[in-house]
Design a protein around this motif. Sequence first.
Motif, PDB file in Angstrom:
ATOM      1  N   ASP A  57      56.359  97.320  23.821  1.00 24.32           N
ATOM      2  CA  ASP A  57      57.254  98.485  23.909  1.00 24.32           C
ATOM      3  C   ASP A  57      56.452  99.760  24.121  1.00 24.32           C
ATOM      4  OD1 ASP A  57      59.404  96.860  23.546  1.00 24.32           O
ATOM      5  OD2 ASP A  57      59.898  97.534  21.525  1.00 24.32           O
ATOM      6  N   ALA A  58      55.424  99.937  23.286  1.00 25.95           N
ATOM      7  CA  ALA A  58      54.591 101.135  23.386  1.00 25.95           C
ATOM      8  C   ALA A  58      53.830 101.180  24.708  1.00 25.95           C
ATOM      9  CB  ALA A  58      53.611 101.187  22.211  1.00 25.95           C
ATOM     10  N   LEU A  59      53.374 100.026  25.178  1.00 31.79           N
ATOM     11  CA  LEU A  59      52.615  99.963  26.425  1.00 31.79           C
ATOM     12  C   LEU A  59      53.443 100.470  27.602  1.00 31.79           C
ATOM     13  CD1 LEU A  59      50.106  98.965  28.026  1.00 31.79           C
ATOM     14  CD2 LEU A  59      51.230  96.748  28.194  1.00 31.79           C
ATOM     15  N   PHE A  60      54.657  99.939  27.748  1.00 37.49           N
ATOM     16  CA  PHE A  60      55.486 100.342  28.890  1.00 37.49           C
ATOM     17  C   PHE A  60      56.058 101.741  28.726  1.00 37.49           C
ATOM     18  CE2 PHE A  60      55.638  95.663  29.470  1.00 37.49           C
ATOM     19  CZ  PHE A  60      55.135  95.628  30.761  1.00 37.49           C
ATOM     20  N   ILE A  61      56.340 102.127  27.489  1.00 37.19           N
ATOM     21  CA  ILE A  61      56.807 103.494  27.265  1.00 37.19           C
ATOM     22  C   ILE A  61      55.708 104.494  27.611  1.00 37.19           C
ATOM     23  CG2 ILE A  61      57.453 105.161  25.456  1.00 37.19           C
ATOM     24  CD1 ILE A  61      59.017 102.821  24.144  1.00 37.19           C
ATOM     25  N   GLY A  62      54.472 104.179  27.175  1.00 33.34           N
ATOM     26  CA  GLY A  62      53.349 105.054  27.499  1.00 33.34           C
ATOM     27  C   GLY A  62      53.078 105.115  28.993  1.00 33.34           C
ATOM     28  N   GLN A  63      53.167 103.955  29.667  1.00 35.95           N
ATOM     29  CA  GLN A  63      52.874 103.898  31.097  1.00 35.95           C
ATOM     30  C   GLN A  63      53.960 104.563  31.935  1.00 35.95           C
ATOM     31  OE1 GLN A  63      50.187 102.655  32.660  1.00 35.95           O
ATOM     32  NE2 GLN A  63      49.118 101.786  30.901  1.00 35.95           N
ATOM     33  N   PHE A  64      55.244 104.333  31.594  1.00 32.64           N
ATOM     34  CA  PHE A  64      56.353 104.819  32.423  1.00 32.64           C
ATOM     35  C   PHE A  64      56.894 106.180  31.996  1.00 32.64           C
ATOM     36  CE2 PHE A  64      56.700 100.238  33.386  1.00 32.64           C
ATOM     37  CZ  PHE A  64      56.827 100.281  34.767  1.00 32.64           C
ATOM     38  N   LEU A  65      56.898 106.438  30.675  1.00 29.89           N
ATOM     39  CA  LEU A  65      57.622 107.609  30.175  1.00 29.89           C
ATOM     40  C   LEU A  65      56.733 108.705  29.593  1.00 29.89           C
ATOM     41  CD1 LEU A  65      60.576 105.700  28.441  1.00 29.89           C
ATOM     42  CD2 LEU A  65      60.511 106.678  30.752  1.00 29.89           C
ATOM     43  N   GLY A  66      55.486 108.380  29.275  1.00 24.78           N
ATOM     44  CA  GLY A  66      54.550 109.423  28.870  1.00 24.78           C
ATOM     45  C   GLY A  66      54.402 109.637  27.375  1.00 24.78           C
ATOM     46  N   GLU A  67      53.613 110.659  27.055  1.00 23.01           N
ATOM     47  CA  GLU A  67      53.172 110.936  25.687  1.00 23.01           C
ATOM     48  C   GLU A  67      54.315 111.322  24.758  1.00 23.01           C
ATOM     49  OE1 GLU A  67      50.909 114.697  23.784  1.00 23.01           O
ATOM     50  OE2 GLU A  67      49.853 113.738  25.449  1.00 23.01           O
ATOM     51  N   THR A  68      55.264 112.146  25.228  1.00 27.12           N
ATOM     52  CA  THR A  68      56.361 112.603  24.369  1.00 27.12           C
ATOM     53  C   THR A  68      57.252 111.440  23.945  1.00 27.12           C
ATOM     54  OG1 THR A  68      56.381 114.772  25.451  1.00 27.12           O
ATOM     55  CG2 THR A  68      58.339 114.154  24.207  1.00 27.12           C
ATOM     56  N   ALA A  69      57.573 110.564  24.888  1.00 30.84           N
ATOM     57  CA  ALA A  69      58.391 109.394  24.568  1.00 30.84           C
ATOM     58  C   ALA A  69      57.665 108.485  23.580  1.00 30.84           C
ATOM     59  CB  ALA A  69      58.742 108.627  25.842  1.00 30.84           C
ATOM     60  N   LEU A  70      56.349 108.301  23.769  1.00 26.15           N
ATOM     61  CA  LEU A  70      55.571 107.466  22.860  1.00 26.15           C
ATOM     62  C   LEU A  70      55.540 108.083  21.462  1.00 26.15           C
ATOM     63  CD1 LEU A  70      53.829 104.981  22.406  1.00 26.15           C
ATOM     64  CD2 LEU A  70      51.835 106.309  23.143  1.00 26.15           C
ATOM     65  N   ALA A  71      55.461 109.413  21.391  1.00 27.32           N
ATOM     66  CA  ALA A  71      55.495 110.086  20.092  1.00 27.32           C
ATOM     67  C   ALA A  71      56.841 109.848  19.403  1.00 27.32           C
ATOM     68  CB  ALA A  71      55.245 111.585  20.263  1.00 27.32           C
ATOM     69  N   GLY A  72      57.949 109.900  20.164  1.00 28.06           N
ATOM     70  CA  GLY A  72      59.275 109.650  19.601  1.00 28.06           C
ATOM     71  C   GLY A  72      59.404 108.242  19.058  1.00 28.06           C
ATOM     72  N   VAL A  73      58.930 107.251  19.829  1.00 31.96           N
ATOM     73  CA  VAL A  73      58.970 105.852  19.387  1.00 31.96           C
ATOM     74  C   VAL A  73      58.072 105.653  18.178  1.00 31.96           C
ATOM     75  CG1 VAL A  73      58.427 103.481  20.048  1.00 31.96           C
ATOM     76  CG2 VAL A  73      59.571 104.972  21.662  1.00 31.96           C
ATOM     77  N   SER A  74      56.947 106.373  18.136  1.00 34.36           N
ATOM     78  CA  SER A  74      56.025 106.264  17.003  1.00 34.36           C
ATOM     79  C   SER A  74      56.690 106.712  15.713  1.00 34.36           C
ATOM     80  CB  SER A  74      54.764 107.110  17.263  1.00 34.36           C
ATOM     81  OG  SER A  74      54.065 106.625  18.396  1.00 34.36           O
ATOM     82  N   LEU A  75      57.538 107.743  15.794  1.00 33.76           N
ATOM     83  CA  LEU A  75      58.252 108.195  14.600  1.00 33.76           C
ATOM     84  C   LEU A  75      59.373 107.234  14.215  1.00 33.76           C
ATOM     85  CD1 LEU A  75      58.503 112.072  15.102  1.00 33.76           C
ATOM     86  CD2 LEU A  75      56.942 110.796  13.638  1.00 33.76           C
ATOM     87  N   ALA A  76      59.950 106.549  15.208  1.00 32.46           N
ATOM     88  CA  ALA A  76      60.996 105.560  14.922  1.00 32.46           C
ATOM     89  C   ALA A  76      60.408 104.257  14.381  1.00 32.46           C
ATOM     90  CB  ALA A  76      61.810 105.278  16.182  1.00 32.46           C
ATOM     91  N   PHE A  77      59.135 104.030  14.667  1.00 34.03           N
ATOM     92  CA  PHE A  77      58.476 102.788  14.265  1.00 34.03           C
ATOM     93  C   PHE A  77      58.558 102.516  12.765  1.00 34.03           C
ATOM     94  CE2 PHE A  77      54.391 100.968  12.714  1.00 34.03           C
ATOM     95  CZ  PHE A  77      54.624  99.658  13.067  1.00 34.03           C
ATOM     96  N   PRO A  78      58.270 103.513  11.889  1.00 31.93           N
ATOM     97  CA  PRO A  78      58.385 103.230  10.454  1.00 31.93           C
ATOM     98  C   PRO A  78      59.783 102.777  10.046  1.00 31.93           C
ATOM     99  CG  PRO A  78      57.213 105.297  10.813  1.00 31.93           C
ATOM    100  CD  PRO A  78      57.765 104.868  12.137  1.00 31.93           C
ATOM    101  N   LEU A  79      60.806 103.346  10.671  1.00 36.04           N
ATOM    102  CA  LEU A  79      62.177 102.969  10.322  1.00 36.04           C
ATOM    103  C   LEU A  79      62.486 101.532  10.739  1.00 36.04           C
ATOM    104  CD1 LEU A  79      64.052 106.240  11.363  1.00 36.04           C
ATOM    105  CD2 LEU A  79      63.234 105.582   9.088  1.00 36.04           C
ATOM    106  N   SER A  80      61.896 101.102  11.849  1.00 35.78           N
ATOM    107  CA  SER A  80      62.121  99.724  12.301  1.00 35.78           C
ATOM    108  C   SER A  80      61.555  98.716  11.307  1.00 35.78           C
ATOM    109  CB  SER A  80      61.499  99.507  13.689  1.00 35.78           C
ATOM    110  OG  SER A  80      60.086  99.563  13.626  1.00 35.78           O
ATOM    111  N   LEU A  81      60.627  99.182  10.458  1.00 38.20           N
ATOM    112  CA  LEU A  81      60.058  98.296   9.457  1.00 38.20           C
ATOM    113  C   LEU A  81      61.081  97.902   8.392  1.00 38.20           C
ATOM    114  CD1 LEU A  81      56.587 100.031   8.930  1.00 38.20           C
ATOM    115  CD2 LEU A  81      57.039  97.907  10.158  1.00 38.20           C
ATOM    116  N   LEU A  82      62.158  98.687   8.268  1.00 36.02           N
ATOM    117  CA  LEU A  82      63.214  98.317   7.326  1.00 36.02           C
ATOM    118  C   LEU A  82      63.847  96.980   7.696  1.00 36.02           C
ATOM    119  CD1 LEU A  82      65.189 101.594   6.520  1.00 36.02           C
ATOM    120  CD2 LEU A  82      64.020 100.095   4.888  1.00 36.02           C
TER     121      LEU A  82
END
Length: 462
Positions: free
Chosen positions: A45-70
């Motif tokens: 997920d992070a690989l394709f988001i970083g490649q296609f959508l850039g740094e801001t999108a990856l930062a957003g997913v990074s913040l959502a990542f802890p919540l996905s751990l629930l």
Amino acid sequence: MAKSNNQSIAIKDEIRSAPMWELVWKLTPVAVIAMSINSINTFVDALFIGQFLGETALAGVSLAFPLSLLTNAFAAMIGVGGSSLLSIALGSNDTITQKKIFNVITILSLLAGAALTCVGWYFAEDLISAIGGKGEVLAQGAHYYRILILGAFFQVFAVVMNFLIRAEGKLKTAMSMSMASMLLNMILNPFFIGYLDMGIGGASLATIISMFFLLVMGLIYYFKGHSSYPIDHKYFKIEPEIIKPILGVGLSAMMLNVMFLVQNIVVFKQISIYGDDWDIAFMGACYRILLLMLIPGFGFSTAVQPVIGINYGAGDYQRVKRAFFVFGYGCIGITSFLLILFEIFPVNILSLLLPNSTFEASDIFNFRIMMAPIFMSSLFVMAIIMYQSIGKAKISGIMTVLREIVFFIPVVILLPRWLGITGIYVAPLVQNLTVLFIILYLLRSQFKEWDVKFEKGYKEVN
């Protein structure tokens, strides 16, 4: 069904008597692949988001990542608790418990999935904001998580069934299902994000579909009669005598994920204080790489779980002890090899997730210091799985809280005051060194207890 039962007897006999290193070579590779699904899906997920959508999108997913751990936490609670109970029931030939387990884990998965979806959907923006999301990063993270949480039930139930299949000793079957689901996610990610231009929501949708596919494969396995233990649907109801031990053992596994969630929230909150969007994206990349490095630890612990559970259920404590040591040596050896590789080529690894980025010397140092205690983390996971497998949930729960909260949060809050953002990356090293000595002491005491039981039994026989 007769064929499946014969296979089950053969697997159980092998776990009870085969040379331990033979079991390592047979069970571990498939367990590593089976356990890699979540880490690799997260990385993809992070690989394709970083490649296609850039740094801001990856930062957003990074913040959502802890919540996905629930979601992972609830899956681990039900899956680890159910698989521990199943392994012991198989070892002791407790057919009544075997009949009830599948029905109970189905009910628990439904309840967990519904709760996660309702809370996640309505409070996505509030939760991302609380972690440190602002502006476009907040919008991207909330959008990603709100779609992802719609598939919570699929993920919980699918992962729980995979846990139970592994607990039978059928790691190759579990691996095949996980591999198929993982490959589907890898295909759908670039298709949705790149070809269909669905943006960050495409990554969420790819994960949901791949988890639904894993769930369908699990249901086919059970309803076609491939399981090696009986399932009686008259027990499709709340069974307190089954739920209690599942939750008793499973809560410690859930705590490991919940504590990791709390840890992530504190880390990203600290980064939002001492850094900027780049630092959030960089830490997100580091966490995904760290999860990849943890795959051997989780794989070895998954492989040893039925070995420990079945032999413990049969009262063969010396074989349980040997299983821990042999699988532990293999785990630490492979993890150390990966650590050396990642320490030598940090820029190459980081560039996969953050293409066209220039890494400062401080970034490389932070990455290296964060990866350094990985073999200690693997030993911790092995120890926790052992205590869960023998039904000692209290010890694993206490150690999880100590490691993830008591020995980490104060350090990660205080160190940045003197070391800046580097202090956040140094904190895991301090945490793991502290826990290492406690774990070694506890293991020594447990093994000594089993040695006394073995010597007493030997004297009685002779």
